[in-house]
Design a protein around this motif. Structure first.
Motif, PDB file in Angstrom:
ATOM      1  N   LYS A  17       0.831  -1.207   0.000  1.00  0.00           N
ATOM      2  CA  LYS A  17       0.000   0.000   0.000  1.00  0.00           C
ATOM      3  C   LYS A  17       0.865   1.257   0.000  1.00  0.00           C
ATOM      4  O   LYS A  17       0.616   2.206  -0.752  1.00  0.00           O
ATOM      5  CB  LYS A  17      -0.917  -0.027   1.229  1.00  0.00           C
ATOM      6  CG  LYS A  17      -2.009   1.027   1.224  1.00  0.00           C
ATOM      7  CD  LYS A  17      -2.724   1.067   2.582  1.00  0.00           C
ATOM      8  CE  LYS A  17      -3.255  -0.295   2.974  1.00  0.00           C
ATOM      9  NZ  LYS A  17      -3.935  -0.252   4.293  1.00  0.00           N
ATOM     10  N   CYS A  20       2.697   1.652  -3.459  1.00  0.00           N
ATOM     11  CA  CYS A  20       1.783   2.107  -4.517  1.00  0.00           C
ATOM     12  C   CYS A  20       1.424   3.579  -4.352  1.00  0.00           C
ATOM     13  O   CYS A  20       1.361   4.330  -5.335  1.00  0.00           O
ATOM     14  CB  CYS A  20       0.513   1.253  -4.515  1.00  0.00           C
ATOM     15  SG  CYS A  20       0.773  -0.461  -5.013  1.00  0.00           S
ATOM     16  N   GLU A  21       1.204   3.997  -3.103  1.00  0.00           N
ATOM     17  CA  GLU A  21       0.830   5.391  -2.854  1.00  0.00           C
ATOM     18  C   GLU A  21       2.000   6.326  -3.168  1.00  0.00           C
ATOM     19  O   GLU A  21       1.809   7.390  -3.762  1.00  0.00           O
ATOM     20  CB  GLU A  21       0.413   5.550  -1.390  1.00  0.00           C
ATOM     21  CG  GLU A  21      -0.257   6.868  -1.057  1.00  0.00           C
ATOM     22  CD  GLU A  21      -1.670   6.963  -1.602  1.00  0.00           C
ATOM     23  OE1 GLU A  21      -2.162   8.088  -1.765  1.00  0.00           O
ATOM     24  OE2 GLU A  21      -2.287   5.902  -1.854  1.00  0.00           O
ATOM     25  N   GLN A  24       2.697   7.252  -6.852  1.00  0.00           N
ATOM     26  CA  GLN A  24       1.774   8.172  -7.512  1.00  0.00           C
ATOM     27  C   GLN A  24       2.165   9.635  -7.317  1.00  0.00           C
ATOM     28  O   GLN A  24       1.569  10.527  -7.904  1.00  0.00           O
ATOM     29  CB  GLN A  24       0.354   7.950  -6.974  1.00  0.00           C
ATOM     30  CG  GLN A  24      -0.200   6.568  -7.277  1.00  0.00           C
ATOM     31  CD  GLN A  24      -1.565   6.335  -6.651  1.00  0.00           C
ATOM     32  OE1 GLN A  24      -2.206   7.277  -6.188  1.00  0.00           O
ATOM     33  NE2 GLN A  24      -1.999   5.085  -6.645  1.00  0.00           N
ATOM     34  N   ILE A  53       3.566  11.178   3.662  1.00  0.00           N
ATOM     35  CA  ILE A  53       2.589  10.279   3.033  1.00  0.00           C
ATOM     36  C   ILE A  53       2.432   9.003   3.860  1.00  0.00           C
ATOM     37  O   ILE A  53       1.315   8.509   4.074  1.00  0.00           O
ATOM     38  CB  ILE A  53       3.022   9.946   1.596  1.00  0.00           C
ATOM     39  CG1 ILE A  53       3.022  11.225   0.749  1.00  0.00           C
ATOM     40  CG2 ILE A  53       2.105   8.895   0.970  1.00  0.00           C
ATOM     41  CD1 ILE A  53       3.682  11.079  -0.580  1.00  0.00           C
ATOM     42  N   ILE A  57      -0.844   7.141   5.694  1.00  0.00           N
ATOM     43  CA  ILE A  57      -1.281   5.782   5.364  1.00  0.00           C
ATOM     44  C   ILE A  57      -1.119   4.834   6.543  1.00  0.00           C
ATOM     45  O   ILE A  57      -2.037   4.098   6.910  1.00  0.00           O
ATOM     46  CB  ILE A  57      -0.474   5.235   4.159  1.00  0.00           C
ATOM     47  CG1 ILE A  57      -0.627   6.155   2.950  1.00  0.00           C
ATOM     48  CG2 ILE A  57      -0.923   3.818   3.801  1.00  0.00           C
ATOM     49  CD1 ILE A  57       0.313   5.797   1.819  1.00  0.00           C
ATOM     50  N   GLN A 139      -9.622   5.393   4.941  1.00  0.00           N
ATOM     51  CA  GLN A 139      -9.315   4.178   4.174  1.00  0.00           C
ATOM     52  C   GLN A 139     -10.219   3.050   4.676  1.00  0.00           C
ATOM     53  O   GLN A 139      -9.838   2.244   5.529  1.00  0.00           O
ATOM     54  CB  GLN A 139      -7.845   3.810   4.345  1.00  0.00           C
ATOM     55  CG  GLN A 139      -6.899   4.901   3.880  1.00  0.00           C
ATOM     56  CD  GLN A 139      -5.481   4.649   4.321  1.00  0.00           C
ATOM     57  OE1 GLN A 139      -5.161   3.590   4.859  1.00  0.00           O
ATOM     58  NE2 GLN A 139      -4.613   5.617   4.099  1.00  0.00           N
ATOM     59  N   ALA A 312      -6.879  -3.507  -4.528  1.00  0.00           N
ATOM     60  CA  ALA A 312      -7.471  -2.171  -4.375  1.00  0.00           C
ATOM     61  C   ALA A 312      -8.889  -2.118  -4.939  1.00  0.00           C
ATOM     62  O   ALA A 312      -9.748  -1.390  -4.438  1.00  0.00           O
ATOM     63  CB  ALA A 312      -6.590  -1.135  -5.069  1.00  0.00           C
TER      64      ALA A 312
END
Length: 504
Positions: A17, A20-21, A24, A53, A57, A139, A312
């Motif tokens: 997770k 991937c975040e 971006q 970030i 998360i 989330q 996801a």
């Protein structure tokens, strides 16, 4: 890119997770995170943005400079605590399940709730807390949410044993996953035996012991018998045999002397040598191998990348299907009750939890890389494990790869009136100072011959010549006999042959 240590990251899906975040975000597209080794690679000066970030998360997970925090294995005490917790919950679950129906119809029904809900809190508390924190951060749709809503719903319709069972089996699975990951980490860490602890710098008649990382090119390093050569370089003084198996797999010691190149990680077996460093530690062969293994799990296979994207989308779809199963049938099917269809919707949520997919795929690769490392097989990444499925031909170097390099005398053939015992005794005495595996096997076969060798001369690549008990003994390969002009009949014999000649 700069390597950092990522701390307090305890699940493979969380790692996926985060990665991937981060990818971006502009400037972090090339981020690589390895859950197996607890490392993350970021572009320079981006760690502050990455930490912000990550705080959003997975609060509590931190990025620190790689050198500032060694990757310490998990404490065994914490592991024992989890086992005890799971064991107590399992006992409560069994007792509660056995007496569930009997207690439910009696004034003592409260005991059913006390026993089963205690077990539920023991193993399900962390899941509920994680789901709550994820919802607070916005989330909602993750595996913790699925587990929580399914088990709380089961309790609401009085299916408490099912709720406890789901959380118990999930906790057992998480524990086994953590054990597998830790085992892989230890396997990878075992390769750190390549890394020398210190280097001894020669400065005139002075010696200074330092860490290998600060040794500069051109400095002279003293390496004593039994020590590991700290850096790649050239021998400038002394001669010895070095064990190269940790880097090359070759079990036969290699003789080195002034002018020969050596690699950091070789073990000095016999004599004192002085090595001039030709590369800094970070560029040495051993450091590159360690870097290769540590970063292997960050080179993800296509299967891993697909699973991350799949999870996801998958979780929200499952929640939507479960909601439809709970609501539509009672409205559209005559005689259908909400209680039955809510129960079925909860079953869908439990069996559709993506944990098995999301965890087992990367864990499978972690385990593969770790097991390979334990057996001295180095993979450059998970994608190369997938590539093995397309291999149809494998070419091996035999010595040290398909064989262990352990020799033993299988047969002694005596000629010209000499006995087998005499030949073995003379050969073992002539080879008494040689570290070569064949020499060791001859000495082992002969036992204590009680003889003394004088004037031992080693002929590089051929064998040895020595005076033993008043006789000149030659022990070596076929090339030695030809070089010394010794007439013999058995040339080109298959196998590993040690020829013994007496007085020419």
């Amino acid at each position: 890119m700069t390597k950092y240590r990522i701390q307090d990251l305890d699940c493979a899906q969380c790692a996926n997770k985060i990665e991937c975040e981060l990818k971006q975000i502009p400037g972090l597209e090339t981020t690589r995170l390895s859950f197996a080794t607890g490392t993350i690679f970021l572009e320079e000066k981006q760690e502050r943005i990455a930490q912000q970030i990550i705080d959003r998360i997975e609060p509590g997970v931190t990025i620190v400079p790689f050198e500032a925090a060694p990757n310490v294995p998990r404490e065994e005490e914490g592991s024992r605590g989890r086992i005890i917790q799971i064991a107590i919950a399992a006992v409560f679950f069994i007792v509660g399940s056995v007496f569930n129906s009997r207690l439910h119809q009696t004034p003592y029904a409260i005991a059913e709730y006390v026993i089963l809900l205690s077990a539920y809190v023991l193993v399900g508390g962390p899941v509920l807390w994680s789901a709550f924190k994820s919802i607070v951060r916005g989330q909602v749709f993750n595996e913790m949410f699925l587990m929580s809503i399914a088990t709380v719903g089961a309790i609401a319709i009085h299916q408490i044993p099912e709720a406890v069972g789901v959380m118990l089996f999930y906790s057992v699975g998480e524990y086994l996953q953590d054990r597998a990951v830790d085992k892989s980490r230890r396997s990878i860490a075992s390769l750190m035996d390549l890394r020398p602890d210190s280097a001894r710098i020669l400065e005139g008649i002075e010696r200074r012991i330092v860490v290998p990382e600060i040794v500069q090119i051109g400095e002279l390093l003293e390496v004593l018998p039994g020590e590991r050569i700290p850096l790649d370089g050239e021998v400038v003084e002394g001669s010895s045999f070095v064990n190269t198996s940790s880097l090359t797999g070759e079990s036969v010691p290699r003789k080195v002397e002034a002018g020969d190149k050596v690699l950091g990680g070789f073990v000095n077996d016999e004599g004192r040598i002085v090595v001039r460093a030709e590369k800094v530690f970070g560029q040495s062969a051993a450091a590159r191998i360690l870097e290769l293994v540590e970063n292997a799990s960050s080179q993800k296979a296509p299967t891993e990348k697909f699973i991350s994207r799949f999870a996801a989308v998958y979780t929200p779809v499952v929640v939507a299907i479960a909601a439809l199963v709970a609501i539509l049938p009672p409205l559209l099917i005559p005689g259908a009750t909400f209680e039955n269809w809510v129960y079925r919707a909860l079953v869908i949520l439990v069996i559709s939890c993506p944990c098995a997919l999301v965890v087992s795929i990367p864990l499978g690769y972690f385990g593969g890389i770790g097991a390979a490392s334990r057996n001295k097989l180095l993979f450059k990444g998970s994608n190369y494990i997938d590539a093995l499925t397309k291999v149809d031909t494998v070419v091996f170097d035999k010595t040290g790869t398909l064989t262990e390099g352990v020799f033993a005398v299988m047969r002694v053939v005596a000629r010209n009136g000499y006995s087998k015992e005499e030949l073995l005794g003379w050969a073992a005495t002539a080879e008494s100072h040689s570290p070569h595996p064949i020499a060791r096997s001859i000495r082992d076969a002969a036992g204590n011959a009680g003889l003394i060798a004088d004037d031992i001369l080693e002929v590089k690549g051929h064998g040895v010549i020595a005076q033993v008990d008043g006789r000149k003994i030659y022990v070596g390969n076929d090339r030695l006999l030809h070089k010394e002009g010794i007439v013999h009949e058995d040339c080109g014999v298959e196998g590993t042959i040690a020829y013994v000649a007496v007085d020419g």
